[in-house]
Write a protein that holds these residues in place. Structure first.
Motif, PDB file in Angstrom:
ATOM      1  N   THR A 120     -32.432 -31.123  42.040  1.00 22.24           N
ATOM      2  CA  THR A 120     -32.612 -31.127  40.585  1.00 22.24           C
ATOM      3  C   THR A 120     -33.747 -32.046  40.149  1.00 22.24           C
ATOM      4  O   THR A 120     -33.905 -32.316  38.971  1.00 22.24           O
ATOM      5  N   PHE A 132     -33.393 -26.204  32.955  1.00 19.36           N
ATOM      6  CA  PHE A 132     -31.945 -26.400  32.889  1.00 19.36           C
ATOM      7  C   PHE A 132     -31.351 -25.873  31.590  1.00 19.36           C
ATOM      8  O   PHE A 132     -30.154 -25.598  31.522  1.00 19.36           O
ATOM      9  N   ASP A 153     -25.412 -33.679  37.136  1.00 19.50           N
ATOM     10  CA  ASP A 153     -25.594 -33.099  35.807  1.00 19.50           C
ATOM     11  C   ASP A 153     -24.240 -32.931  35.127  1.00 19.50           C
ATOM     12  O   ASP A 153     -23.191 -33.038  35.747  1.00 19.50           O
TER      13      ASP A 153
END
Length: 357
Positions: A120, A132, A153
């Protein structure tokens, strides 16, 4: 079931390597599998038997601006072409966050959209936020390659951790060789040709230990390597190699596998080369954080050491190569740890994911 799979840039890096295994598992379940990927490149996704290929144009440029233009154009074209190709009952399988055009089209067409996330750490930050946002809007569920990554996340979506696994062919070839090099006193690192991947740190360690061979295999051309090290006097104990399609000879000649990525800049989310090395019974040195740290326990099958701590890295290398009992114990435990990441377990978890309604 028809599964439509997307990957942006086909090369010999980790994410397409894992995706090739995913594709093979899908085919074993007799799914109809379509793969969309870039036509300008070759890599692990090239010529997978049984796959129905579709190509789109994406060219990798060294210029960030040109690369961004090429990327945006590829996704725009992909989006509009998929609006006519996708069917509502298709499963859309998006490898990495990059093919957002495919995910968006899948959402519009009412498909089940699965993202397989390998990392990420996207730059620049604005691009990460945009990508995202598409994940949040389009995805039905998310697959992560490590527990660490899944915790990074706060996306309000179902999450599944499926650790990467080596294919049976790799494991079989490693098993035939293990024991032939009970303790080679050499250090191996396989990575991208990037400073944040620890390339310069690896060179420094080679200078500190001229008595041991150091082998650096990078996902780059010979010309790229020459440009990166232009003007530098490299230690004689260091050998540099460009992109390799067969890494077995390097593991067979190594005594230690390392990952020296700087966690202040790039946090490794899994560490496939570390797992490959451990399958050969190689102890490992890795950073203290990230998914790669889930593979190594300090003083059991290797060490977790910050790449900026050259002194501790040096001591660890010296200790392993001068204490045969320690090396033998670490080697055995590295092999045992690698057996927690088998293709059978990978297959069970992937099939369970795909069988969900």
């Amino acid at each position: 079931m028809r599964i439509v799979v997307f990957h942006l840039y086909n090369d010999y890096s980790g994410s397409p390597k894992v995706l090739r295994q995913v594709l093979q598992e899908m085919l074993l379940d007799t799914h109809e599998v379509h793969l969309f990927t870039s036509k300008e490149s070759k890599g692990f996704l090239t010529a997978v038997p049984g796959i129905r290929y579709h190509f789109f144009s994406y060219k990798f440029f060294t210029s960030p601006f040109l690369r961004l233009i090429s990327f945006a154009k590829s996704q725009l074209v992909l989006f509009f072409s998929l609006l006519f190709f996708l069917q509502k009952n298709d499963v859309v399988y998006v490898n990495t966050v990059l093919p957002f055009g495919a995910a968006f089209a899948g959402k519009i067409r009412g498909c089940r959209v699965i993202y397989h996330l390998h990392e990420t750490s996207i730059r620049p930050l604005l691009l990460k936020k945009i990508l995202f946002a598409f994940v949040r809007f389009s995805a039905t569920e998310l697959v992560y390659v490590s527990k660490f990554l899944a915790q990074q996340d706060n996306l309000p979506l179902p999450k599944t951790v499926i650790y990467n696994a080596l294919d049976q062919e790799f494991i079989s070839q490693a098993s035939h060789f293990r024991g032939h090099n009970t303790q080679q006193k050499s250090v191996l690192m396989i990575c991208s040709l990037k400073r944040y991947k620890g390339v310069d740190t690896f060179v420094q360690l080679a200078r500190m230990h001229p008595q041991y061979p150091f082998s650096l295999v990078v996902n780059a051309t010979q010309e790229d390597i020459a440009a990166y090290f232009k003007g530098q006097k490299l230690p004689e104990s260091l050998s540099l190699y460009p992109t390799q399609t067969n890494t077995h000879p390097f593991y067979q000649q190594a005594g230690l596998i390392v990952n020296l990525s700087d966690p202040e800049v790039w946090v490794e989310t899994f560490g496939l080369t570390i797992l490959e090395g451990m399958t050969y019974g190689l102890p490992a040195i890795v950073p203290p954080v990230g998914g790669v740290a889930e593979l190594v326990t300090t003083n059991e099958n290797g060490f977790r050491i910050h790449p900026n701590d050259l002194q501790s890295l040096s001591i660890a290398i010296q200790s392993l190569f001068t204490t045969s009992s320690m090396y033998a114990d670490f080697s055995e435990k590295a092999l045992l740890k690698s057996q927690n990441f088998t293709p059978d377990l990978f297959s069970i978890q992937l099939r369970k994911l795909l069988s969900k309604n």
